[in-house]
Motif scaffolding. Sequence first.
Motif, mmCIF file in Angstrom:
data_model
loop_
_atom_site.group_PDB
_atom_site.id
_atom_site.type_symbol
_atom_site.label_atom_id
_atom_site.label_comp_id
_atom_site.label_asym_id
_atom_site.label_seq_id
_atom_site.Cartn_x
_atom_site.Cartn_y
_atom_site.Cartn_z
ATOM 1 N N PRO A 18 -5.118 0.836 -4.143
ATOM 2 C CA PRO A 18 -5.143 2.250 -3.760
ATOM 3 C C PRO A 18 -4.300 3.054 -4.753
ATOM 4 O O PRO A 18 -3.409 2.513 -5.404
ATOM 5 N N GLN A 51 -13.462 1.331 0.488
ATOM 6 C CA GLN A 51 -12.091 0.870 0.285
ATOM 7 C C GLN A 51 -11.332 1.704 -0.751
ATOM 8 O O GLN A 51 -10.181 1.420 -1.055
ATOM 9 N N ARG A 53 -9.069 4.442 -1.835
ATOM 10 C CA ARG A 53 -8.049 5.225 -1.127
ATOM 11 C C ARG A 53 -7.192 5.975 -2.144
ATOM 12 O O ARG A 53 -6.695 5.384 -3.097
ATOM 13 N N THR A 135 -7.257 10.563 1.069
ATOM 14 C CA THR A 135 -7.485 9.770 2.277
ATOM 15 C C THR A 135 -6.166 9.490 2.994
ATOM 16 O O THR A 135 -6.166 9.139 4.160
ATOM 17 N N ASP A 136 -5.055 9.616 2.266
ATOM 18 C CA ASP A 136 -3.733 9.316 2.823
ATOM 19 C C ASP A 136 -2.728 10.360 2.345
ATOM 20 O O ASP A 136 -2.845 10.884 1.236
#
Length: 167
Positions: A18, A51, A53, A135-136
């Motif tokens: 990520p 997946q 991120r 996403t985060d």
Amino acid sequence: GGGSSMDSVEFAAEQGLPLMLPGIFGRPSMFTPLADRYRELWAQFGHPADQCRVGAIAHTFVAPTSQEARAKFEPRMTVYFDWLRDQIDLSSPAMSGFVGEFDFDVFTTIGPTVCGSPQQVVERMEEWREAADLTDYLFMCDQGGQPPEDLFDTLALAGEAVLPAFG
């Protein structure tokens, strides 16, 4: 991987890691090319799209009102940036001057620092999310010298009034 350079972005994508964008020195839009390149490389390396991120971290303080948030957070950020500038000057003389004088208004309106009422914090987080398609998002709330009750209050308020906007 940390995404402050194109090399780190390329490494993270190749390794299937990520990407975490640093939110210490710049406005969210400056990271858009890095996030875009990461996603492009992620796909080229054949990693699963679900997946991928991309996150960011920013100094964040939330209080019931913008006035209270500023009154508590501005002095802490000023001291923190003075300390940071000193550390860079001592450890990396070639980068001396990289961190200039701290301007709270610049850092909280167009820069990386997020401070204000719950609604203001939601708006700034949304700006970050839109700029880099995040996403985060990580809050960096514990500035040196902050009384524990202020930290607990900002975390509780963020959990009650900020995070539900992104749930």
